[in-house]
Design a protein around this motif. Sequence first.
Motif, PDB file in Angstrom:
ATOM      1  N   GLY A  81      -0.048 -54.964  16.676  1.00  0.00           N
ATOM      2  CA  GLY A  81       1.119 -55.767  16.356  1.00  0.00           C
ATOM      3  C   GLY A  81       1.621 -55.511  14.942  1.00  0.00           C
ATOM      4  N   ALA A  82       0.710 -55.188  14.018  1.00  0.00           N
ATOM      5  CA  ALA A  82       1.091 -54.872  12.643  1.00  0.00           C
ATOM      6  C   ALA A  82       1.886 -53.576  12.585  1.00  0.00           C
ATOM      7  CB  ALA A  82      -0.151 -54.777  11.764  1.00  0.00           C
ATOM      8  N   LEU A  83       1.449 -52.574  13.335  1.00  0.00           N
ATOM      9  CA  LEU A  83       2.156 -51.293  13.355  1.00  0.00           C
ATOM     10  C   LEU A  83       3.536 -51.444  13.994  1.00  0.00           C
ATOM     11  CD1 LEU A  83       1.848 -48.375  12.526  1.00  0.00           C
ATOM     12  CD2 LEU A  83       0.656 -47.907  14.680  1.00  0.00           C
ATOM     13  N   LEU A  84       3.626 -52.259  15.035  1.00  0.00           N
ATOM     14  CA  LEU A  84       4.927 -52.543  15.647  1.00  0.00           C
ATOM     15  C   LEU A  84       5.833 -53.308  14.681  1.00  0.00           C
ATOM     16  CD1 LEU A  84       3.753 -53.561  19.244  1.00  0.00           C
ATOM     17  CD2 LEU A  84       5.101 -51.544  18.651  1.00  0.00           C
ATOM     18  N   ALA A  85       5.258 -54.252  13.942  1.00  0.00           N
ATOM     19  CA  ALA A  85       6.051 -55.037  12.999  1.00  0.00           C
ATOM     20  C   ALA A  85       6.682 -54.148  11.933  1.00  0.00           C
ATOM     21  CB  ALA A  85       5.176 -56.100  12.340  1.00  0.00           C
ATOM     22  N   LEU A  86       5.920 -53.219  11.396  1.00  0.00           N
ATOM     23  CA  LEU A  86       6.452 -52.319  10.370  1.00  0.00           C
ATOM     24  C   LEU A  86       7.543 -51.420  10.950  1.00  0.00           C
ATOM     25  CD1 LEU A  86       3.057 -51.470   8.680  1.00  0.00           C
ATOM     26  CD2 LEU A  86       4.985 -52.597   7.544  1.00  0.00           C
ATOM     27  N   ASN A  87       7.355 -50.960  12.167  1.00  0.00           N
ATOM     28  CA  ASN A  87       8.340 -50.067  12.781  1.00  0.00           C
ATOM     29  C   ASN A  87       9.620 -50.793  13.171  1.00  0.00           C
ATOM     30  OD1 ASN A  87       7.523 -47.046  13.611  1.00  0.00           O
ATOM     31  ND2 ASN A  87       5.660 -48.285  13.425  1.00  0.00           N
ATOM     32  N   LEU A  88       9.536 -52.093  13.438  1.00  0.00           N
ATOM     33  CA  LEU A  88      10.715 -52.851  13.882  1.00  0.00           C
ATOM     34  C   LEU A  88      11.341 -53.682  12.761  1.00  0.00           C
ATOM     35  CD1 LEU A  88      11.803 -52.914  16.874  1.00  0.00           C
ATOM     36  CD2 LEU A  88       9.485 -52.017  16.658  1.00  0.00           C
ATOM     37  N   ALA A  89      10.759 -53.667  11.571  1.00  0.00           N
ATOM     38  CA  ALA A  89      11.224 -54.548  10.500  1.00  0.00           C
ATOM     39  C   ALA A  89      12.695 -54.349  10.184  1.00  0.00           C
ATOM     40  CB  ALA A  89      10.384 -54.333   9.245  1.00  0.00           C
ATOM     41  N   GLN A  90      13.129 -53.103  10.087  1.00  0.00           N
ATOM     42  CA  GLN A  90      14.526 -52.851   9.744  1.00  0.00           C
ATOM     43  C   GLN A  90      15.455 -53.247  10.890  1.00  0.00           C
ATOM     44  OE1 GLN A  90      15.662 -48.708   9.035  1.00  0.00           O
ATOM     45  NE2 GLN A  90      17.051 -49.361   7.409  1.00  0.00           N
ATOM     46  N   GLU A  91      15.052 -52.970  12.118  1.00  0.00           N
ATOM     47  CA  GLU A  91      15.916 -53.247  13.266  1.00  0.00           C
ATOM     48  C   GLU A  91      16.161 -54.744  13.460  1.00  0.00           C
ATOM     49  OE1 GLU A  91      15.203 -51.054  16.878  1.00  0.00           O
ATOM     50  OE2 GLU A  91      13.996 -49.606  15.783  1.00  0.00           O
ATOM     51  N   VAL A  92      15.190 -55.574  13.102  1.00  0.00           N
ATOM     52  CA  VAL A  92      15.367 -57.025  13.261  1.00  0.00           C
ATOM     53  C   VAL A  92      15.785 -57.668  11.947  1.00  0.00           C
ATOM     54  CG1 VAL A  92      13.679 -57.084  15.126  1.00  0.00           C
ATOM     55  CG2 VAL A  92      12.961 -57.655  12.806  1.00  0.00           C
ATOM     56  N   ASP A  93      15.998 -56.837  10.905  1.00  0.00           N
ATOM     57  CA  ASP A  93      16.414 -57.322   9.587  1.00  0.00           C
ATOM     58  C   ASP A  93      15.419 -58.342   9.047  1.00  0.00           C
ATOM     59  OD1 ASP A  93      17.986 -57.465   7.332  1.00  0.00           O
ATOM     60  OD2 ASP A  93      19.334 -58.991   8.153  1.00  0.00           O
ATOM     61  N   LYS A 179       1.905 -43.547   2.553  1.00  0.00           N
ATOM     62  CA  LYS A 179       3.027 -43.236   3.448  1.00  0.00           C
ATOM     63  C   LYS A 179       4.098 -44.315   3.392  1.00  0.00           C
ATOM     64  CE  LYS A 179       0.435 -40.466   6.819  1.00  0.00           C
ATOM     65  NZ  LYS A 179       0.010 -40.353   8.241  1.00  0.00           N
ATOM     66  N   LEU A 180       3.663 -45.581   3.272  1.00  0.00           N
ATOM     67  CA  LEU A 180       4.615 -46.685   3.266  1.00  0.00           C
ATOM     68  C   LEU A 180       5.418 -46.770   1.969  1.00  0.00           C
ATOM     69  CD1 LEU A 180       2.682 -49.622   4.993  1.00  0.00           C
ATOM     70  CD2 LEU A 180       4.804 -48.558   5.776  1.00  0.00           C
ATOM     71  N   LYS A 181       4.899 -46.177   0.894  1.00  0.00           N
ATOM     72  CA  LYS A 181       5.597 -46.271  -0.386  1.00  0.00           C
ATOM     73  C   LYS A 181       6.987 -45.665  -0.316  1.00  0.00           C
ATOM     74  CE  LYS A 181       1.647 -46.618  -3.522  1.00  0.00           C
ATOM     75  NZ  LYS A 181       0.824 -45.922  -4.556  1.00  0.00           N
ATOM     76  N   GLY A 182       7.155 -44.684   0.534  1.00  0.00           N
ATOM     77  CA  GLY A 182       8.467 -44.055   0.660  1.00  0.00           C
ATOM     78  C   GLY A 182       9.407 -44.780   1.596  1.00  0.00           C
ATOM     79  N   SER A 183       8.954 -45.910   2.165  1.00  0.00           N
ATOM     80  CA  SER A 183       9.776 -46.631   3.145  1.00  0.00           C
ATOM     81  C   SER A 183      10.802 -47.544   2.500  1.00  0.00           C
ATOM     82  CB  SER A 183       8.874 -47.469   4.054  1.00  0.00           C
ATOM     83  OG  SER A 183       8.302 -48.553   3.326  1.00  0.00           O
ATOM     84  N   GLY A 184      10.596 -47.864   1.240  1.00  0.00           N
ATOM     85  CA  GLY A 184      11.470 -48.824   0.571  1.00  0.00           C
ATOM     86  C   GLY A 184      10.916 -50.226   0.546  1.00  0.00           C
ATOM     87  N   ALA A 185       9.786 -50.461   1.216  1.00  0.00           N
ATOM     88  CA  ALA A 185       9.191 -51.797   1.263  1.00  0.00           C
ATOM     89  C   ALA A 185       8.576 -52.158  -0.086  1.00  0.00           C
ATOM     90  CB  ALA A 185       8.132 -51.861   2.360  1.00  0.00           C
ATOM     91  N   LEU A 186       8.578 -53.458  -0.394  1.00  0.00           N
ATOM     92  CA  LEU A 186       7.919 -53.973  -1.593  1.00  0.00           C
ATOM     93  C   LEU A 186       6.492 -54.328  -1.199  1.00  0.00           C
ATOM     94  CD1 LEU A 186      10.821 -56.289  -2.814  1.00  0.00           C
ATOM     95  CD2 LEU A 186      10.302 -53.952  -3.562  1.00  0.00           C
ATOM     96  N   LEU A 187       5.552 -53.455  -1.527  1.00  0.00           N
ATOM     97  CA  LEU A 187       4.201 -53.517  -0.964  1.00  0.00           C
ATOM     98  C   LEU A 187       3.234 -54.317  -1.821  1.00  0.00           C
ATOM     99  CD1 LEU A 187       3.797 -49.786   0.145  1.00  0.00           C
ATOM    100  CD2 LEU A 187       4.312 -51.744   1.602  1.00  0.00           C
ATOM    101  N   GLU A 188       2.354 -55.029  -1.115  1.00  0.00           N
ATOM    102  CA  GLU A 188       1.214 -55.693  -1.745  1.00  0.00           C
ATOM    103  C   GLU A 188       0.033 -55.535  -0.800  1.00  0.00           C
ATOM    104  OE1 GLU A 188      -0.332 -60.171  -2.970  1.00  0.00           O
ATOM    105  OE2 GLU A 188       1.828 -59.754  -2.930  1.00  0.00           O
ATOM    106  N   GLN A 189      -1.138 -55.288  -1.357  1.00  0.00           N
ATOM    107  CA  GLN A 189      -2.336 -55.102  -0.529  1.00  0.00           C
ATOM    108  C   GLN A 189      -3.424 -56.064  -0.966  1.00  0.00           C
ATOM    109  OE1 GLN A 189      -4.297 -51.285  -0.892  1.00  0.00           O
ATOM    110  NE2 GLN A 189      -5.106 -51.388   1.195  1.00  0.00           N
ATOM    111  N   GLN A 190      -4.073 -56.685   0.017  1.00  0.00           N
ATOM    112  CA  GLN A 190      -5.231 -57.533  -0.244  1.00  0.00           C
ATOM    113  C   GLN A 190      -6.331 -57.154   0.739  1.00  0.00           C
ATOM    114  OE1 GLN A 190      -4.483 -61.793  -0.401  1.00  0.00           O
ATOM    115  NE2 GLN A 190      -2.353 -61.478  -1.066  1.00  0.00           N
ATOM    116  N   ALA A 191      -7.571 -57.256   0.304  1.00  0.00           N
ATOM    117  CA  ALA A 191      -8.725 -57.008   1.175  1.00  0.00           C
ATOM    118  C   ALA A 191      -9.624 -58.236   1.119  1.00  0.00           C
ATOM    119  CB  ALA A 191      -9.485 -55.769   0.728  1.00  0.00           C
ATOM    120  N   ILE A 192      -9.799 -58.876   2.262  1.00  0.00           N
ATOM    121  CA  ILE A 192     -10.530 -60.144   2.330  1.00  0.00           C
ATOM    122  C   ILE A 192     -11.581 -60.065   3.425  1.00  0.00           C
ATOM    123  CG2 ILE A 192     -10.311 -62.632   2.706  1.00  0.00           C
ATOM    124  CD1 ILE A 192      -7.431 -62.442   1.771  1.00  0.00           C
TER     125      ILE A 192
END
Length: 501
Positions: A81-93, A179-192
């Motif tokens: 679902g996370a991979l789908l969310a990233l791929n559809l983020a632009q299409e659903v604005d 890879k995501l850095k070139g997407s234009g997204a404002l990225l944050e990463q956490q490991a819990i």
Amino acid sequence: MLPPIGYEYWTTHRALRDLAEQLARSGHSVLRIDYRGTGDSSGDKWDAGILSQWKRDIQLSALELRKTGVTSIALVGLRIGALLALNLAQEVDANAVVAWIPVTAGRRYVKELQLLSSQAPEDSLTVGGSGTRFLAGCVFTSELLAELSALSVDAVQTTARALILDRPDKPSSKDFMEKLKGSGALLEQQAIEGADQMLDVPTEYATTPTAHLNAIVDWLRPQATECGTGLLQSGKFNQDSGHFSHDGAMLTEREVRLGKDQLVGIECNPASQTPRATVVFLNTGSEPHIGPGRAWVELGRQLAAIGYRTIRVDFQGWGESPDNGFAPGRPYDSHAVDDAHQIAKALTERGDNKIIFVGLCASAWVSLRDCQNLLIDGLIAFNPQLYWQTGDPVWATMPESIAWCWQDDQKVWTDPSRKAAVQQWLEKIQASRFPIDFWFEKDDMGIRYLREQLGMTIAGKTSFNSLTINELEKLDHAMHRQWHRSEALNAIRSLLERTGN
């Protein structure tokens, strides 16, 4: 909220519900969806072009939300679902994306599925065609596997805020992030820590990783003020029923609430005729009302297509029913016996004149526990393990169960007092006012106990007053062999026909 697929759907179901409720309490309107062919949605996973339909499902969900007045959308996806969310983020604005323990590459994910799954014998296949694989009752056609394999973040383009929530006990998503850095997204990463308690265990043991939920809610908190009109307050998103075709018949499904504790069920009816009887499917193991590998959805709709009403219902603390202090639901929960009575009483009071219960393993045990007082007209018990008693530990695998039964300090099978209690229970079952059918997998622990410890002679179909004991030819204990589920359907139909329904 975009769920995972396969067995992860079941182990994470409680965590996703808990997250949705926590987000709602924080001011968000939350929509949890099932993709086509999964959960309670229409269709089957072996339908052609299913991944394209899943993407369409996500787009339509966002559109429906915006129709209610929502102005800001966040996609929260878990695993695939996370991979789908990233791929559809632009299409659903989308304004924000939470990629929760993301599948970082479709190709690697499919290899894992192929290693964990099995292929049905070609001469036994009823769905999917050549190359179809099965994992815990879930169906993965060769077409779906190929489509999943092609999923990646290589072409992702979005300006949304994105949280990548990782688990520190697994390899880092460093390459994924690059890879995501070139997407234009404002990225944050956490490991819990804590994801293992919902992803690496059977549903019987799965628990919610609270630290993960808190991190997601905190990260999305600024967006709560941008949501617009709340769905929970507006009620604009409520729908009384869904209409769809299944096995050539038009069906309707709707949510129902049963009993004093408002137990949640999904009722399925034939659209063009008065139902002949009501068949109720009870929770199995620790799965929600859709059943193991979606078995209850498939069987319920097949029965509705030939004229029966079916209801897939959750006990308290399970699936979608109120918790009332009982969450998370576990096999052999003592309160489930009262829940079974609530369900039967509620259906009788609303006018359902023929009620048949269907239980598997733990829910078979639950429905049998006080069957002489149940307001029903018949009972199908698949693989009931009558030797279990309230308070016994619940093991996730058959080898674990066998090992515990034969511990020197337990001797569950040979304990005289336990055998006497089971014998008394069986006498009540045999004296039931309605027919009860036991159906066992060949050499199942349940039927072995009856033969080896209680001395019952069981060969083929064997009757003991109201009780009939049968063995299934090929279907396994948990009904994971999807290609043999027709045996379960035939077993249910056999009792329905014997009771004149």
